[in-house]
Design a protein around this motif. Sequence first.
Motif, mmCIF file in Angstrom:
data_model
loop_
_atom_site.group_PDB
_atom_site.id
_atom_site.type_symbol
_atom_site.label_atom_id
_atom_site.label_comp_id
_atom_site.label_asym_id
_atom_site.label_seq_id
_atom_site.Cartn_x
_atom_site.Cartn_y
_atom_site.Cartn_z
ATOM 1 N N GLN A 1 0.892 -1.188 0.082
ATOM 2 C CA GLN A 1 -0.054 0.079 -0.057
ATOM 3 C C GLN A 1 0.912 1.317 -0.002
ATOM 4 N N HIS A 2 2.273 1.238 0.275
ATOM 5 C CA HIS A 2 2.833 2.186 0.462
ATOM 6 C C HIS A 2 2.313 3.388 1.273
ATOM 7 N N THR A 3 1.815 2.828 2.395
ATOM 8 C CA THR A 3 0.736 3.571 3.285
ATOM 9 C C THR A 3 1.715 4.768 3.651
ATOM 10 N N HIS A 4 2.855 4.882 4.280
ATOM 11 C CA HIS A 4 3.673 5.773 4.906
ATOM 12 C C HIS A 4 3.896 6.885 4.086
ATOM 13 N N PHE A 5 4.229 6.438 2.653
ATOM 14 C CA PHE A 5 4.497 7.602 1.596
ATOM 15 C C PHE A 5 3.170 8.454 1.350
ATOM 16 N N HIS A 6 1.979 7.746 1.490
ATOM 17 C CA HIS A 6 0.842 8.325 1.320
ATOM 18 C C HIS A 6 0.247 9.465 2.395
ATOM 19 N N ILE A 7 0.309 8.728 3.523
ATOM 20 C CA ILE A 7 -0.081 9.749 4.723
ATOM 21 C C ILE A 7 0.804 10.849 4.972
ATOM 22 N N PHE A 8 2.105 10.712 4.780
ATOM 23 C CA PHE A 8 3.082 11.907 5.153
ATOM 24 C C PHE A 8 2.940 13.074 4.087
ATOM 25 N N ARG A 9 2.242 12.608 3.051
ATOM 26 C CA ARG A 9 2.008 13.568 2.014
ATOM 27 C C ARG A 9 0.733 14.265 2.196
ATOM 28 N N LEU A 10 -0.085 13.886 3.242
ATOM 29 C CA LEU A 10 -1.309 14.540 3.361
ATOM 30 C C LEU A 10 -1.155 15.793 4.175
ATOM 31 N N MET A 11 0.019 15.792 4.819
ATOM 32 C CA MET A 11 0.278 17.082 5.489
ATOM 33 C C MET A 11 1.837 17.417 5.663
ATOM 34 N N TYR A 12 2.443 18.590 5.395
ATOM 35 C CA TYR A 12 3.561 18.812 5.372
ATOM 36 C C TYR A 12 3.841 19.746 6.646
ATOM 37 N N HIS A 13 4.060 19.047 7.983
ATOM 38 C CA HIS A 13 3.948 19.747 9.144
ATOM 39 C C HIS A 13 5.134 19.124 10.322
ATOM 40 N N SER A 14 5.665 19.673 11.078
ATOM 41 C CA SER A 14 6.588 19.247 12.182
ATOM 42 C C SER A 14 5.864 18.412 13.106
ATOM 43 N N ARG A 15 4.465 18.767 13.251
ATOM 44 C CA ARG A 15 3.754 17.810 14.101
ATOM 45 C C ARG A 15 3.801 16.266 13.698
ATOM 46 N N VAL A 16 3.877 15.922 12.270
ATOM 47 C CA VAL A 16 3.655 14.765 11.930
ATOM 48 C C VAL A 16 4.986 13.982 12.204
ATOM 49 N N THR A 17 6.121 14.678 12.511
ATOM 50 C CA THR A 17 7.224 14.032 12.720
ATOM 51 C C THR A 17 7.565 13.943 14.283
ATOM 52 N N GLU A 18 7.467 15.132 14.921
ATOM 53 C CA GLU A 18 7.790 15.294 16.293
ATOM 54 C C GLU A 18 6.967 14.480 17.178
ATOM 55 N N GLU A 19 5.790 14.375 17.014
ATOM 56 C CA GLU A 19 5.105 13.478 18.077
ATOM 57 C C GLU A 19 5.184 11.921 17.869
ATOM 58 N N ALA A 20 5.406 11.700 16.602
ATOM 59 C CA ALA A 20 5.642 10.260 16.111
ATOM 60 C C ALA A 20 6.768 9.850 16.803
ATOM 61 N N LEU A 21 7.868 10.746 17.073
ATOM 62 C CA LEU A 21 9.155 10.139 17.887
ATOM 63 C C LEU A 21 8.933 9.695 19.302
ATOM 64 N N ASP A 22 8.217 10.374 19.953
ATOM 65 C CA ASP A 22 7.569 9.908 21.280
ATOM 66 C C ASP A 22 6.879 8.578 21.419
ATOM 67 N N GLU A 23 6.038 8.362 20.281
ATOM 68 C CA GLU A 23 5.186 7.146 20.371
ATOM 69 C C GLU A 23 6.090 6.108 19.819
ATOM 70 N N HIS A 24 7.235 6.186 19.334
ATOM 71 C CA HIS A 24 7.947 5.250 18.820
ATOM 72 C C HIS A 24 8.739 4.871 19.774
ATOM 73 N N GLU A 25 9.226 5.739 20.707
ATOM 74 C CA GLU A 25 9.928 5.536 21.923
ATOM 75 C C GLU A 25 9.322 4.636 22.849
ATOM 76 N N ALA A 26 7.917 4.774 22.926
ATOM 77 C CA ALA A 26 7.009 3.793 23.696
ATOM 78 C C ALA A 26 7.155 2.432 23.171
ATOM 79 N N ILE A 27 7.104 2.336 21.979
ATOM 80 C CA ILE A 27 7.099 0.814 21.178
ATOM 81 C C ILE A 27 8.303 0.320 21.642
ATOM 82 N N LEU A 28 9.598 1.178 21.517
ATOM 83 C CA LEU A 28 10.829 0.514 21.559
ATOM 84 C C LEU A 28 10.859 0.002 22.974
#
Length: 233
Positions: free
Chosen positions: A175-202
Amino acid sequence: MQPVSLSNNGETPTGAGRIQRAGSLAEDVYEAIFAQLMSLKIAPGSRITVDNLVKEFDVSHTPIREALGRLEGEGLVLKTHLIGYRAAPQITRRRFDELYEMRLLLEPHGAAKAAATMDEAKLGTLLVAAGVMSRREGKDERLRYSNFARQDAIFHDKIMEYAENELIRETLGYQHTHFHIFRLMYHSRVTEEALDEHEAILAAFGSADPDAAAKAMRAHIEHSRDRLLPAFD
Ligand SMILES: [Zn+2]
């Protein structure tokens, strides 16, 4: 090169298209066009003219055509006979809902399975992927954003690899999901908040806790969906 503000949607400083040489020419051209698609400098659905890119990047037709062919394979560029190339249109709200429903069904389960067989080598690979995403130095913002999108795709794909169901992994990857969803909005929120969530997964993987891993993955996907929903307003 002028740095581009992530939140400054759509502004194009002069010379932003200039290629930063890092790998081979073909690879750099591909990365540059990919970054323009991810950061919406090339708008979804808009025409892509090979001659314009040749001029902008000051390269021959060959690497441009190669890059566009590769992006076509990734579902980001469409080629129409006699008309030429255009950027794939934005995914629809319906498709977005379907993608997130599928992710919520498959990825928390995959994360739990991955946690159950987590070892140091796998955890190391995931930490490297997450580490690349958090790097902020140097690069211009468009490239940083597109690198984050790609690395996020790799991070999630690796987890599904460790979950050891190739059919599910292929289904999500196709589905190349990530390429399509990151293209929905070009904004720092998309990346900054995801980092904390990845930390929780790790962290859940670090303690090899399947329940915590599933929970953290579910929270990440739900938050990702909520961050991107305003793109449809
Ligand atoms: Zn993610």
